[in-house]
Design a protein around this motif. Structure first.
Motif, PDB file in Angstrom:
ATOM      1  N   VAL A  37    -119.933  50.693  44.718  1.00 21.95           N
ATOM      2  CA  VAL A  37    -121.250  49.659  45.063  1.00 21.95           C
ATOM      3  C   VAL A  37    -122.391  50.373  44.575  1.00 21.95           C
ATOM      4  N   ARG A  38    -122.944  51.580  45.239  1.00 19.50           N
ATOM      5  CA  ARG A  38    -124.121  51.848  45.302  1.00 19.50           C
ATOM      6  C   ARG A  38    -124.531  52.533  43.932  1.00 19.50           C
ATOM      7  N   LEU A  39    -123.378  53.370  42.663  1.00 17.06           N
ATOM      8  CA  LEU A  39    -123.777  53.284  41.940  1.00 17.06           C
ATOM      9  C   LEU A  39    -123.632  52.127  41.154  1.00 17.06           C
ATOM     10  N   ASP A  40    -123.369  51.017  41.060  1.00 14.33           N
ATOM     11  CA  ASP A  40    -123.182  49.891  40.087  1.00 14.33           C
ATOM     12  C   ASP A  40    -124.163  49.240  40.222  1.00 14.33           C
ATOM     13  N   SER A  41    -124.891  48.759  41.266  1.00 12.70           N
ATOM     14  CA  SER A  41    -126.427  48.752  41.436  1.00 12.70           C
ATOM     15  C   SER A  41    -127.444  48.717  42.435  1.00 12.70           C
ATOM     16  N   PRO A  42    -128.612  48.831  42.622  1.00 12.14           N
ATOM     17  CA  PRO A  42    -129.780  49.251  43.452  1.00 12.14           C
ATOM     18  C   PRO A  42    -128.727  48.634  45.122  1.00 12.14           C
ATOM     19  N   GLY A  43    -129.272  49.283  45.708  1.00 11.37           N
ATOM     20  CA  GLY A  43    -129.488  48.620  47.059  1.00 11.37           C
ATOM     21  C   GLY A  43    -127.637  49.126  48.266  1.00 11.37           C
ATOM     22  N   PRO A  44    -128.139  49.112  49.220  1.00  9.44           N
ATOM     23  CA  PRO A  44    -126.647  49.763  50.387  1.00  9.44           C
ATOM     24  C   PRO A  44    -125.214  48.929  49.962  1.00  9.44           C
ATOM     25  N   ALA A  45    -124.524  49.780  50.678  1.00  9.00           N
ATOM     26  CA  ALA A  45    -123.184  49.731  49.804  1.00  9.00           C
ATOM     27  C   ALA A  45    -122.312  48.253  50.794  1.00  9.00           C
ATOM     28  N   LEU A  46    -122.661  48.127  51.499  1.00  7.06           N
ATOM     29  CA  LEU A  46    -122.834  46.916  53.208  1.00  7.06           C
ATOM     30  C   LEU A  46    -123.563  45.981  52.988  1.00  7.06           C
ATOM     31  N   PHE A  47    -123.296  44.933  53.160  1.00  7.61           N
ATOM     32  CA  PHE A  47    -123.937  43.805  53.544  1.00  7.61           C
ATOM     33  C   PHE A  47    -123.822  43.138  54.826  1.00  7.61           C
ATOM     34  N   SER A  48    -124.550  42.966  55.390  1.00  4.15           N
ATOM     35  CA  SER A  48    -124.501  42.093  56.790  1.00  4.15           C
ATOM     36  C   SER A  48    -124.632  40.189  56.508  1.00  4.15           C
ATOM     37  N   GLN A  49    -124.475  39.494  57.241  1.00  6.58           N
ATOM     38  CA  GLN A  49    -125.016  38.874  56.791  1.00  6.58           C
ATOM     39  C   GLN A  49    -124.114  38.001  59.145  1.00  6.58           C
ATOM     40  N   THR A  50    -125.466  36.785  58.816  1.00  7.04           N
ATOM     41  CA  THR A  50    -124.888  35.860  60.722  1.00  7.04           C
ATOM     42  C   THR A  50    -124.299  35.179  60.104  1.00  7.04           C
ATOM     43  N   ARG A  51    -123.031  35.034  61.328  1.00 11.46           N
ATOM     44  CA  ARG A  51    -122.293  34.145  60.722  1.00 11.46           C
ATOM     45  C   ARG A  51    -122.477  33.171  62.371  1.00 11.46           C
ATOM     46  N   VAL A  52    -121.163  31.975  62.154  1.00 12.33           N
ATOM     47  CA  VAL A  52    -121.050  31.003  63.420  1.00 12.33           C
ATOM     48  C   VAL A  52    -119.361  31.839  63.844  1.00 12.33           C
ATOM     49  N   GLY A  53    -119.489  32.405  65.091  1.00  9.94           N
ATOM     50  CA  GLY A  53    -118.057  32.258  65.511  1.00  9.94           C
ATOM     51  C   GLY A  53    -117.398  32.043  66.744  1.00  9.94           C
ATOM     52  N   ARG A  54    -116.526  31.664  67.880  1.00  7.63           N
ATOM     53  CA  ARG A  54    -115.646  31.000  68.538  1.00  7.63           C
ATOM     54  C   ARG A  54    -116.767  29.674  69.411  1.00  7.63           C
ATOM     55  N   ASP A  55    -116.874  28.906  68.665  1.00  5.75           N
ATOM     56  CA  ASP A  55    -117.452  28.010  70.276  1.00  5.75           C
ATOM     57  C   ASP A  55    -119.160  28.219  70.132  1.00  5.75           C
ATOM     58  N   GLY A  56    -118.978  28.733  69.014  1.00  2.78           N
ATOM     59  CA  GLY A  56    -120.721  28.461  68.061  1.00  2.78           C
ATOM     60  C   GLY A  56    -121.567  29.785  68.480  1.00  2.78           C
ATOM     61  N   LYS A  57    -120.690  30.768  68.378  1.00  6.11           N
ATOM     62  CA  LYS A  57    -121.606  32.314  69.331  1.00  6.11           C
ATOM     63  C   LYS A  57    -121.449  32.928  67.396  1.00  6.11           C
ATOM     64  N   LEU A  58    -122.587  33.765  67.482  1.00  2.92           N
ATOM     65  CA  LEU A  58    -123.864  34.097  66.636  1.00  2.92           C
ATOM     66  C   LEU A  58    -122.933  35.740  66.598  1.00  2.92           C
ATOM     67  N   PHE A  59    -123.266  36.029  65.472  1.00  3.58           N
ATOM     68  CA  PHE A  59    -122.722  37.908  65.245  1.00  3.58           C
ATOM     69  C   PHE A  59    -122.608  38.285  63.591  1.00  3.58           C
ATOM     70  N   ARG A  60    -123.127  39.261  63.761  1.00  2.00           N
ATOM     71  CA  ARG A  60    -122.841  39.733  62.042  1.00  2.00           C
ATOM     72  C   ARG A  60    -121.787  40.160  61.700  1.00  2.00           C
ATOM     73  N   CYS A  61    -121.826  39.308  60.598  1.00  2.00           N
ATOM     74  CA  CYS A  61    -119.923  40.264  59.841  1.00  2.00           C
ATOM     75  C   CYS A  61    -120.345  40.671  58.464  1.00  2.00           C
ATOM     76  N   TRP A  62    -119.391  41.803  58.466  1.00  2.00           N
ATOM     77  CA  TRP A  62    -119.742  42.895  57.603  1.00  2.00           C
ATOM     78  C   TRP A  62    -119.020  42.490  56.283  1.00  2.00           C
ATOM     79  N   LYS A  63    -119.190  42.843  55.314  1.00  2.00           N
ATOM     80  CA  LYS A  63    -118.957  42.866  54.267  1.00  2.00           C
ATOM     81  C   LYS A  63    -119.292  44.425  52.839  1.00  2.00           C
ATOM     82  N   PHE A  64    -118.860  44.544  52.158  1.00  2.00           N
ATOM     83  CA  PHE A  64    -118.758  45.537  51.315  1.00  2.00           C
ATOM     84  C   PHE A  64    -119.737  44.508  50.075  1.00  2.00           C
ATOM     85  N   ARG A  65    -120.628  45.527  49.623  1.00  2.00           N
ATOM     86  CA  ARG A  65    -121.846  44.037  48.971  1.00  2.00           C
ATOM     87  C   ARG A  65    -121.022  43.762  47.795  1.00  2.00           C
ATOM     88  N   SER A  66    -121.608  42.656  47.281  1.00  2.00           N
ATOM     89  CA  SER A  66    -120.885  42.594  45.759  1.00  2.00           C
ATOM     90  C   SER A  66    -121.480  41.446  44.765  1.00  2.00           C
TER      91      SER A  66
END
Length: 205
Positions: A37-66
């Motif tokens: 991921v790092r060699l292919d394009s500028p930026g971090p390898a991981l991407f995090s985003q606020t998502r909505v969990g059980r009963d509306g609780k917010l959390f940081r969801c992690w993915k490899f940056r695509s």
């Protein structure tokens, strides 16, 4: 949905064991993917985003940056090309924001692997409705908010029933069917059936 402490405890134990094992076994794959991921394009390898969990609780969801790092800014320019019916979720099969490596890791669902950490710490489960972003949840009807009654998961019924080829309404209906009938047996069935679905790349985007 009726709370079932015994089932939920067992489900949590299974989540911890399998996600912990997955993080250990897949550590070399994590490192190789991060490097690609790092060699292919500028930026971090991981991407995090606020998502909505059980009963509306917010959390940081992690993915490899695509996507390229300006993907969120460019989204506004592409909204009219949304291919997901219902208008709540944005999907494009030929999304120009996706990098070359991103196309591969999405096709193989490798981009979702960091969510094993979300499972391990308790924000998510291995099986459950996919976590939505707050902007999507704000558009939910009271009926649609029913999918927030359980922890979100890495895979669920929609994952083995067409994935991104489904409409939002079909996606939602499958989530609610899962919630109505959730059990360890159903979870195991979904996990087993997810493997060939991912290997085939069915409905991935």
């Amino acid at each position: 949905v009726t709370r079932r402490p015994a089932y939920e405890f067992t489900k949590r134990v299974v989540d911890c064991i399998l996600s912990g094992a997955g993080l250990l076994v897949l550590a070399p794959a994590f490192l190789l993917t991060a490097l690609a991921v790092r060699l292919d394009s500028p930026g971090p390898a991981l991407f995090s985003q606020t998502r909505v969990g059980r009963d509306g609780k917010l959390f940081r969801c992690w993915k490899f940056r695509s996507m390229y790092i300006d993907a969120e800014k460019r989204k506004a320019q592409l909204l009219q090309q949304n291919e997901m019916s219902g208008g709540v979720i944005f999907k494009m099969k030929q999304d120009p924001r996706i990098t070359r490596v991103g196309k591969f890791i999405r096709k193989a669902s490798i981009d979702e692997l960091p969510q094993l950490w979300n499972v391990f710490i308790g924000d998510m489960s291995l099986v459950g409705p996919r976590p939505a972003v707050p902007a999507e949840v704000e558009q939910y009807t009271p009926y649609q908010r029913g999918r927030l009654q359980v922890k979100p998961g890495i895979t669920c019924l929609w994952q083995i029933s067409g994935r991104s080829d489904l409409s939002f309404d079909d996606w939602l209906q499958l989530d609610l069917e899962y919630i109505d009938g959730w059990s360890l047996g159903l979870d195991l069935k979904i996990l087993v059936m997810t493997i060939p679905t991912v290997l085939k790349g069915s409905g991935a985007s």
